[in-house]
Design a protein around this motif. Sequence first.
Motif, PDB file in Angstrom:
ATOM      1  N   ALA A  42      -3.533  23.293  -3.982  1.00 54.21           N
ATOM      2  CA  ALA A  42      -2.775  23.258  -5.188  1.00 54.21           C
ATOM      3  C   ALA A  42      -2.917  21.941  -5.886  1.00 54.21           C
ATOM      4  N   GLY A  43      -3.694  20.913  -5.511  1.00 51.69           N
ATOM      5  CA  GLY A  43      -4.020  19.783  -6.267  1.00 51.69           C
ATOM      6  C   GLY A  43      -2.743  18.935  -6.319  1.00 51.69           C
ATOM      7  N   LEU A  44      -1.897  19.092  -5.011  1.00 46.28           N
ATOM      8  CA  LEU A  44      -0.554  18.242  -5.207  1.00 46.28           C
ATOM      9  C   LEU A  44      -0.981  16.839  -4.226  1.00 46.28           C
ATOM     10  N   VAL A  45      -0.188  15.783  -4.633  1.00 46.61           N
ATOM     11  CA  VAL A  45      -0.134  14.658  -3.871  1.00 46.61           C
ATOM     12  C   VAL A  45       0.656  15.299  -2.560  1.00 46.61           C
ATOM     13  N   GLY A  46       0.060  14.865  -1.168  1.00 46.78           N
ATOM     14  CA  GLY A  46       0.761  15.259   0.126  1.00 46.78           C
ATOM     15  C   GLY A  46       0.479  14.089   0.877  1.00 46.78           C
ATOM     16  N   ALA A  47       1.756  13.382   1.256  1.00 51.98           N
ATOM     17  CA  ALA A  47       1.771  12.006   1.884  1.00 51.98           C
ATOM     18  C   ALA A  47       2.379  12.117   3.224  1.00 51.98           C
ATOM     19  N   VAL A  48       2.285  11.465   4.245  1.00 48.87           N
ATOM     20  CA  VAL A  48       2.760  11.345   5.344  1.00 48.87           C
ATOM     21  C   VAL A  48       3.314   9.881   5.751  1.00 48.87           C
ATOM     22  N   GLY A  49       4.673   9.844   6.156  1.00 49.52           N
ATOM     23  CA  GLY A  49       5.458   8.836   6.375  1.00 49.52           C
ATOM     24  C   GLY A  49       5.064   8.070   7.464  1.00 49.52           C
ATOM     25  N   HIS A  50       3.770   7.558   7.564  1.00 48.02           N
ATOM     26  CA  HIS A  50       3.363   6.645   8.850  1.00 48.02           C
ATOM     27  C   HIS A  50       3.618   5.375   8.147  1.00 48.02           C
ATOM     28  N   ILE A  51       4.809   4.674   8.444  1.00 51.38           N
ATOM     29  CA  ILE A  51       5.332   3.586   7.791  1.00 51.38           C
ATOM     30  C   ILE A  51       4.644   2.383   7.881  1.00 51.38           C
ATOM     31  N   GLU A  52       4.095   2.418   9.364  1.00 51.78           N
ATOM     32  CA  GLU A  52       3.325   1.038   9.937  1.00 51.78           C
ATOM     33  C   GLU A  52       2.576   0.561   8.936  1.00 51.78           C
ATOM     34  N   ARG A  53       1.598   1.357   8.625  1.00 49.31           N
ATOM     35  CA  ARG A  53       0.447   1.027   7.455  1.00 49.31           C
ATOM     36  C   ARG A  53       0.890   0.072   6.392  1.00 49.31           C
ATOM     37  N   TYR A  54       2.345   0.141   5.922  1.00 52.43           N
ATOM     38  CA  TYR A  54       2.910  -0.848   5.053  1.00 52.43           C
ATOM     39  C   TYR A  54       3.604  -1.870   5.409  1.00 52.43           C
ATOM     40  N   ASN A  55       3.549  -2.306   7.000  1.00 52.91           N
ATOM     41  CA  ASN A  55       3.990  -3.397   7.482  1.00 52.91           C
ATOM     42  C   ASN A  55       3.366  -4.596   7.038  1.00 52.91           C
ATOM     43  N   PRO A  56       3.705  -5.871   6.780  1.00 51.98           N
ATOM     44  CA  PRO A  56       3.003  -6.668   5.849  1.00 51.98           C
ATOM     45  C   PRO A  56       2.008  -7.375   7.062  1.00 51.98           C
ATOM     46  N   ALA A  57       2.329  -7.371   8.410  1.00 49.06           N
ATOM     47  CA  ALA A  57       1.307  -7.965   9.434  1.00 49.06           C
ATOM     48  C   ALA A  57       0.181  -6.975   9.464  1.00 49.06           C
ATOM     49  N   LEU A  58       0.352  -5.775   9.796  1.00 45.50           N
ATOM     50  CA  LEU A  58      -0.807  -5.073   9.651  1.00 45.50           C
ATOM     51  C   LEU A  58      -1.491  -4.685   8.070  1.00 45.50           C
ATOM     52  N   GLN A  59      -0.868  -4.985   7.333  1.00 44.02           N
ATOM     53  CA  GLN A  59      -1.634  -4.917   5.859  1.00 44.02           C
ATOM     54  C   GLN A  59      -2.649  -6.167   5.704  1.00 44.02           C
TER      55      GLN A  59
END
Length: 331
Positions: free
Chosen positions: A111-128
Amino acid sequence: MTDELRYGLIGLGMMGRHHARVIAETHGITLAGVVDEAGDPRGVAGNAPLRASVAALIESGIDAAVVSVPTQAHEAIALELAEAGIHTLVEKPLTADSPSGTRVARAFDDAGLVGAVGHIERYNPALQSLRERIDAGDLGDVYQIATRRQGPFPARIADVGVVKDLATHDIDATAWLAHSRFETVAALTASRSGRAHEDMVTATARLDSGVITNHLVNWLSPMKERTTVVTGERGAFVADTVSGDLTFFENGTLALEWESVMAFRGVSEGSVTRFALNKREPLRLEHEAFRDAILGESSDIVTMTEGLENVRVAEAMLRSAASSESVKVER
């Protein structure tokens, strides 16, 4: 689209309540409606109307949706949203199994849509910060990634075990940090709380890149621990995602005079550095990335293809535990 993206939120449980708060606080998006069969007894939706169904939410006119309901319901709701042309963020894991995850990921892609998954740890400042430093070569070659994720049982989880719920955080973060997929896994699980699903897992794995990994995950520890250790050529990084802290333990060097051990390429303790990081809330960063992806300004999301890969690795862990053998991750 209007100046602000109109979001629908499906599910007002513990995680859904956080989504409602962050949506209300994030520039460029507004909470236009919510769906939860239990209503909104805590009043977290503010002025956003409570809709009777996902179909009613879609009919009210939304640009995007966040799905924060039990895992078993993810597929049906996500497919309904894809058919309606709604960009969607689905809480992790993407779905309960890889066949349903394949159907969902394909539907959004077709469908050409944005589909995302909430793996929130990727956005943790320590891991980023850790990923940026690895990519910059601060660690040299990466040898090993080890994670520990343990704490008390969350009563909100009833339809999946600790592998598909908690361990998928570590699966996703490990592959993301190493820029490499899981190749083989060997795991052991246990159920000590009397529930139908496993509540403990210990797993080892090898990534396509040759990096070896270890993961200790459970719901039976009285303390909460969220630690990632990446060991490499120049030392080791330790990320604590509870506090958002990142520390580097540098390899020391000592001149060797003992002939019999001179051939051994070992290390000794060196300097230790704890980095000062800009600690923004990970969920806010996740929503900003989702918003920007919808607007075509960024692609810094966990895609449904990546979310599907995480489910496949989790399934491999469960197959390994059932067979007591190392198994390959299905592709």
